[in-house]
Design an enzyme around this catalytic site. Sequence first.
Site: not given
Ligand code: RB5
Length: 146
Positions: A7-8, A64-67, A97, A132
């Site tokens: 995503d962005h 994504c931002g956090t993954g 594993h 595993h």
């Molecule tokens: C987008 O702002 C953010 O929420 C997304 O990239 C992600 O981190 C969600 O888990």
Amino acid sequence: MIALGADHGGYELKEAIKKHLEHRGIEYVDCGTYSHESVDYAPIAQKTCEKVTSGKCEKAILCCGTGIGISMAANKVKGIRAACCSDYFSAKYTRLHNDANALCMGGRVVGTGLAMELVDVFLDTEFEGGRHQRRVDQITAIENSK
Ligand code: RB5
């Protein structure tokens, strides 16, 4: 062939991964997003992961931002074992594993240098099998019981 999706929040990291894969001579299919514009991660996770479950790609790499969000969505796709990683040990052992077939990373969490180390160890490490395999089969059995 590797399926890439972001995503962005993960867009810039995905672009860096593309360059890295090109440098390594590894082919990829880019499932988007294609700009910094805000987009939802779940449909991108689905589109990217279906490249793996259809057999077109061996593995997926998702950002994504956090993954985290994109890994949650990826793990809803039947046949996907997605691991959200921000350390080398986890990226290695999720292959050894868990036979993970999708690596998820946060573009706002990991730096580019670490991310490329995670990509490399994820792509270059084989599943150990043995005990595993039984455990991975148990995960699949949960998926198939729905
Ligand atoms: C987008 O702002 C953010 O929420 C997304 O990239 C992600 O981190 C969600 O888990």
